[in-house]
Design a protein around this motif. Sequence first.
Motif, PDB file in Angstrom:
ATOM      1  N   ARG B 364      20.644  51.556  39.669  1.00  0.00           N
ATOM      2  CA  ARG B 364      19.538  51.650  40.641  1.00  0.00           C
ATOM      3  C   ARG B 364      19.808  50.812  41.887  1.00  0.00           C
ATOM      4  N   SER B 365      20.580  49.746  41.708  1.00  0.00           N
ATOM      5  CA  SER B 365      20.844  48.846  42.834  1.00  0.00           C
ATOM      6  C   SER B 365      22.012  49.340  43.698  1.00  0.00           C
ATOM      7  N   ASP B 366      22.749  50.341  43.207  1.00  0.00           N
ATOM      8  CA  ASP B 366      23.917  50.824  43.963  1.00  0.00           C
ATOM      9  C   ASP B 366      23.495  51.735  45.118  1.00  0.00           C
ATOM     10  N   THR B 367      24.222  51.623  46.229  1.00  0.00           N
ATOM     11  CA  THR B 367      23.930  52.449  47.402  1.00  0.00           C
ATOM     12  C   THR B 367      24.617  53.810  47.273  1.00  0.00           C
ATOM     13  N   LEU B 368      23.871  54.840  47.555  1.00  0.00           N
ATOM     14  CA  LEU B 368      24.403  56.204  47.446  1.00  0.00           C
ATOM     15  C   LEU B 368      24.946  56.661  48.795  1.00  0.00           C
ATOM     16  N   ASP B 369      25.661  57.751  48.778  1.00  0.00           N
ATOM     17  CA  ASP B 369      26.015  58.446  50.008  1.00  0.00           C
ATOM     18  C   ASP B 369      25.566  59.891  49.805  1.00  0.00           C
ATOM     19  N   ASP B 370      24.341  60.172  50.276  1.00  0.00           N
ATOM     20  CA  ASP B 370      23.768  61.483  49.958  1.00  0.00           C
ATOM     21  C   ASP B 370      24.400  62.618  50.769  1.00  0.00           C
ATOM     22  N   SER B 371      25.348  62.264  51.666  1.00  0.00           N
ATOM     23  CA  SER B 371      26.050  63.342  52.362  1.00  0.00           C
ATOM     24  C   SER B 371      27.117  63.945  51.458  1.00  0.00           C
ATOM     25  N   ARG B 372      27.401  63.235  50.366  1.00  0.00           N
ATOM     26  CA  ARG B 372      28.430  63.749  49.439  1.00  0.00           C
ATOM     27  C   ARG B 372      27.782  63.968  48.074  1.00  0.00           C
ATOM     28  N   GLN B 373      27.199  65.137  47.923  1.00  0.00           N
ATOM     29  CA  GLN B 373      26.550  65.467  46.646  1.00  0.00           C
ATOM     30  C   GLN B 373      27.453  66.434  45.870  1.00  0.00           C
ATOM     31  N   PRO B 374      27.363  66.521  44.545  1.00  0.00           N
ATOM     32  CA  PRO B 374      26.489  65.709  43.712  1.00  0.00           C
ATOM     33  C   PRO B 374      26.965  64.262  43.588  1.00  0.00           C
ATOM     34  N   ILE B 375      26.003  63.382  43.390  1.00  0.00           N
ATOM     35  CA  ILE B 375      26.278  61.970  43.127  1.00  0.00           C
ATOM     36  C   ILE B 375      26.691  61.836  41.669  1.00  0.00           C
ATOM     37  N   GLU B 376      27.779  61.105  41.441  1.00  0.00           N
ATOM     38  CA  GLU B 376      28.199  60.880  40.055  1.00  0.00           C
ATOM     39  C   GLU B 376      27.383  59.731  39.453  1.00  0.00           C
ATOM     40  N   ILE B 377      26.573  60.058  38.454  1.00  0.00           N
ATOM     41  CA  ILE B 377      25.779  59.033  37.778  1.00  0.00           C
ATOM     42  C   ILE B 377      26.695  58.094  37.003  1.00  0.00           C
ATOM     43  N   ASN B 378      27.758  58.652  36.447  1.00  0.00           N
ATOM     44  CA  ASN B 378      28.784  57.787  35.851  1.00  0.00           C
ATOM     45  C   ASN B 378      30.146  58.334  36.247  1.00  0.00           C
ATOM     46  N   LYS B 379      31.000  57.421  36.685  1.00  0.00           N
ATOM     47  CA  LYS B 379      32.340  57.793  37.152  1.00  0.00           C
ATOM     48  C   LYS B 379      33.350  57.448  36.076  1.00  0.00           C
ATOM     49  N   LEU B 380      34.259  58.378  35.832  1.00  0.00           N
ATOM     50  CA  LEU B 380      35.307  58.122  34.854  1.00  0.00           C
ATOM     51  C   LEU B 380      36.507  57.533  35.570  1.00  0.00           C
ATOM     52  N   GLN B 381      37.167  56.607  34.905  1.00  0.00           N
ATOM     53  CA  GLN B 381      38.407  56.073  35.459  1.00  0.00           C
ATOM     54  C   GLN B 381      39.561  56.668  34.672  1.00  0.00           C
ATOM     55  N   GLY B 382      40.687  56.812  35.375  1.00  0.00           N
ATOM     56  CA  GLY B 382      41.877  57.314  34.696  1.00  0.00           C
ATOM     57  C   GLY B 382      42.636  58.275  35.572  1.00  0.00           C
ATOM     58  N   SER B 383      43.931  58.391  35.289  1.00  0.00           N
ATOM     59  CA  SER B 383      44.764  59.335  36.026  1.00  0.00           C
ATOM     60  C   SER B 383      45.986  59.651  35.191  1.00  0.00           C
ATOM     61  N   HIS B 384      46.736  60.636  35.621  1.00  0.00           N
ATOM     62  CA  HIS B 384      47.952  61.025  34.910  1.00  0.00           C
ATOM     63  C   HIS B 384      48.960  59.879  34.845  1.00  0.00           C
ATOM     64  N   ASP B 385      49.027  59.093  35.909  1.00  0.00           N
ATOM     65  CA  ASP B 385      50.063  58.064  35.978  1.00  0.00           C
ATOM     66  C   ASP B 385      49.722  56.813  35.177  1.00  0.00           C
ATOM     67  N   ASP B 386      48.493  56.737  34.651  1.00  0.00           N
ATOM     68  CA  ASP B 386      48.090  55.570  33.881  1.00  0.00           C
ATOM     69  C   ASP B 386      48.374  55.828  32.402  1.00  0.00           C
ATOM     70  N   PRO B 387      49.247  55.014  31.790  1.00  0.00           N
ATOM     71  CA  PRO B 387      49.625  55.277  30.384  1.00  0.00           C
ATOM     72  C   PRO B 387      48.469  55.141  29.392  1.00  0.00           C
ATOM     73  N   ASN B 388      47.382  54.493  29.784  1.00  0.00           N
ATOM     74  CA  ASN B 388      46.237  54.383  28.875  1.00  0.00           C
ATOM     75  C   ASN B 388      45.281  55.563  28.982  1.00  0.00           C
ATOM     76  N   SER B 389      45.509  56.431  29.939  1.00  0.00           N
ATOM     77  CA  SER B 389      44.603  57.564  30.141  1.00  0.00           C
ATOM     78  C   SER B 389      45.082  58.786  29.383  1.00  0.00           C
ATOM     79  N   ARG B 390      44.109  59.564  28.941  1.00  0.00           N
ATOM     80  CA  ARG B 390      44.429  60.867  28.361  1.00  0.00           C
ATOM     81  C   ARG B 390      43.430  61.891  28.893  1.00  0.00           C
ATOM     82  N   ILE B 391      43.758  63.138  28.719  1.00  0.00           N
ATOM     83  CA  ILE B 391      42.844  64.207  29.134  1.00  0.00           C
ATOM     84  C   ILE B 391      41.778  64.344  28.052  1.00  0.00           C
ATOM     85  N   TRP B 392      40.535  64.143  28.446  1.00  0.00           N
ATOM     86  CA  TRP B 392      39.411  64.204  27.508  1.00  0.00           C
ATOM     87  C   TRP B 392      38.472  65.347  27.877  1.00  0.00           C
ATOM     88  N   PRO B 393      37.763  65.883  26.879  1.00  0.00           N
ATOM     89  CA  PRO B 393      36.751  66.903  27.174  1.00  0.00           C
ATOM     90  C   PRO B 393      35.391  66.258  27.483  1.00  0.00           C
TER      91      PRO B 393
END
Lengths: 224, 532
Positions: B364-393
Motif C-alpha cells: 500500500r505504501s509503494d508508489t504506482l505508475d498507472d501509465s503502465r498497466q496492469p500493475i504487478e501486485i507481486n513481481k517474480l524475480q529470476g531469469s535464464h542466466d540465474d542458476p537458482n531460477s527455473r521455469i515455473w507455472p
Amino acid sequence: MKGVMIYKRFERFWHWSQAALIFFLMFTGFEIHGSYQALGFGTAARLHGLAAYMLIGLWILAIFWHFTTGEWRQYIPTTNRLGAVIHYYLIGTFTGAEHPFRQTTRAKHNPLQRLAYLAFKLLISPLIWISGLLYLFYNQWPAWGLEELSLGDVALVHTAAAFAMLVFVIAHVYMATMGKTVFSMIKPMITGYEDAREQPPAKDASDQGSVETPPRSAGGKTST
Amino acid sequence: MNRTVTRRILWGLVAAMLGLASSTTTALERTSPSTADHERFKALQGPFASGPKVTEACLKCHTEAADQLQASIHWTWEYLHPETRQLLGKRHVVNSFCGSVASNEPFCTSCHTGYGWKDMREAPPVAGNRVDCLVCHDTTGDYWKSPTGAGHPVYDMLDLGDSSSRRPPDLAQIARNIGPTNKQNCGSCHFYGGGGDGVKHGDLDSSLIDPSFSLDVHMSPEGADFACADCHTTSAHSVSGSRYLAKARDTQGIDVPGHTDFTRASCESCHGVEPHGSAKLNDHVDQVACQSCHIPEFARGGVATKTWWDWSTAGRLGEDGKPLTIRDDDGNLEYLSTKGSFRHGENVAPEYRWFDGQVRYTLRSDTLDDSRQPIEINKLQGSHDDPNSRIWPFKIMQGKQPYDPVNQHLLVNHVYSANNDTALWTNFDWTKALKAGTEYADQPYSGEFAFVETLMHWPITHMVAPAKDALRCSACHAREGRLAALTDFYLPARDRSIWLDRAGWSAALLVLVGSLAHAGGRILTRRRRKRS
C-alpha cells in the motif's frame, strides 16, 4: 560376362546405410528445428540422437576401412581434367558428348566428385558432427569449461551445416543420373559392378581414371 | 498329495503378499497410532463454553504448543522477507482478490488460527488460550468457524426456527477426537481463500479432499494418499513451504534424515534431482521446475478458479434496489453488486515465468505508475542466466482494484463492517467505503479514487498429474508453444534465425530447380539430336 568390381561390399554397405541415416537425420532434424511436426518433438529428438550415434559408429568403421585399404587416396583432390568434367556438365551433356571421365577401381571418382566428396568429408560432416555433439551435450558445457558458448550459435552452425547437407544431397542425387543412362551410375553402387558392355576392364588403368583419348600419365600429386 | 501342498504354499504366499501390499498402501495403517487416547482425558470431558476454554485444556499437557504456534506465520500473518526486506504476510500485503485484511477483520480473521483478532493494526492477541487448536486438529469434520466471528466458532444455533441450519459444533466431542492435521483441516481455509471454493489458488480447492488419481497422484487415495503435512513437514508448529520465499530449485535432492533439513516441501526431497529414466529429461531439471510439465493444467477437479475480478463495476443494484447476483452459463458467478465482475476458468493452462523463489510485493505504501498497466501486485524475480531460477507455472490473476490516482497507491478496500454502514457491502458507495478504509488504516488519501488494472502471480504446485499426462516435449518445443513468452534463451523448435532459414531453403530450392532445368535441357537436346 561380369564387369569390374568398382564398389566393394563394405563400401556399398557404408554408402547406403550412410544415405539412409542422413535422410532420416534430415527428416528428424528439421522437425527438431521446428520446420514441421511429424513424429512429435520428443520422438524426433530421441531418434535423431540415436541415428547420429549410429552414423558416428559407421564413420569410425569407414575411416578405419579407408586407411587400411588405402582407399582414402580416392579423395585426394586433383585439377587434372577438372575443367573437362565441368565443361561436360555445362555443355557437353547437351551436345551429346561422351563423359570425359571413365571410372576405374583406382579412380572411382571424377575430379569434380573428388572435390565434392572431400568437402563433404572435411567440411560439412565435421561441422555437423561437432556442432551436433555440442548440441547433444549442452548440459555438460559448464563441466567442459564451455560456459561462454551460446546454444543459439551452436544451433545456427548445426542448421547451416544441415542446409549444406541438404544441398549436397539434392545435387548428388541428380548428378548420379547423369551417366550414359539414368541408372548406369547408380547400378554399380548397388551391385558393385560396372557394366562390362559399357567399359572394358580397366584394372591397370591410371589412378586418375581413364579417358577416351590415350591416357595421360598420372599426376605427380597422387602417385606414391 | 504333493500338488495340494504346493498349492497351499502358493496360496499362503499370495495371501501374505496381499497382506503386505495392503499394509503398505492403506493410509490408516501408514499413520502411526497415537500413544494417547484423548477420549479418556478428564480435562477433555467438557462441556466447553468457548474455543479458548478448549485450548486451556489442551495446554495443560501440550505446554509449549501455544508459544510454538504464536511464533509461526499461521499466527503472526507477518513475514519479514530476508532478501527484499519487505514486511509481508496477510497483515500487510494487498492481493488482487478482496484487497486487504485491514478494516475487514472479523470477516477475514475467521481464517486466523486464533480467537478474537479484531484489529489488524495491532498484533494478534497474546494469551495462550487465544490459539485455536481445533481448526487444525479436528478429525470429526464438525468444527466450523463463524464467517464473521474473528476466528470463533459458532456457539449458538444461528436460526432456531430453521432446522436445516448448521448446528454449532460440539466442542467437547471434537476435543476428545483430535488428531494429526488432514486435508480437510488445511483445506477449510486454504481451499476457500479469496472468498470461495477454488477462487484464489487454482491448484487448491475442495476437489483435493478426495481426488482421483488423475487429479493429484499424491493426495489421491488411489495414489500416495498424502495429507498436506506429508510434504509440508512441520516442526514445532512451523510449517515448511513458503510462497514469499520459495525454494525454486532444490539442489539438495532426497531428504535424508540426519543430513538435510527435514523439509519435504519440494518435489526433489522425495524424487531426487535425477527423477527420470531418460537422461535428456533429467537434463531439464536444472532449468524447468517439475511442476511445469507435471501440472499440465490447474483447476482440473471440477471447481472453477477466479481469473478476473473487476471491482470497478461493484455497487450496481437491481431495479428493486437490491444487490444483484448474476451467474454465467457454467453456473459461476459473473457479477455481484458487492464485489463486481468476475471471470472463471477450469482446466486452465498455466503461464510460465523464470522464478528464483523471491517475490516482491506492491504494498500500500509503494508508489504506482498507472501509465503502465496492469500493475504487478507481486513481481517474480529470476531469469535464464540465474542458476537458482527455473521455469515455473503460474496462475495469472487479473482485474481492477481501487487506487488513489493523485498519490499513486493502492487503497484499503473496506468491504465488511459488522456494525455500521461505512463498508461497501452495506452501502454500495465507493466514496464512503474508501474514505473509511483509508482512515482506519491511517493511509494518506487524496479523496480521489479510480480503478487500476492489476495482475498477480500464483505459483502452481499442487494437482500433480500422472506421469502419462505430463506435457509432451512439443508443448514447449514448438514455434508457438507454452514458453513463447520467455524469450531470453534459445529454445529448439521455437527459435531460429529466419535469415539462415530463408538462405538455406532458397539454396536447396535453387539447386533442385537448377537440377530439374538441367535435366529438362538434357532431355530436349537428346530428342533434338535423335530427330536430326
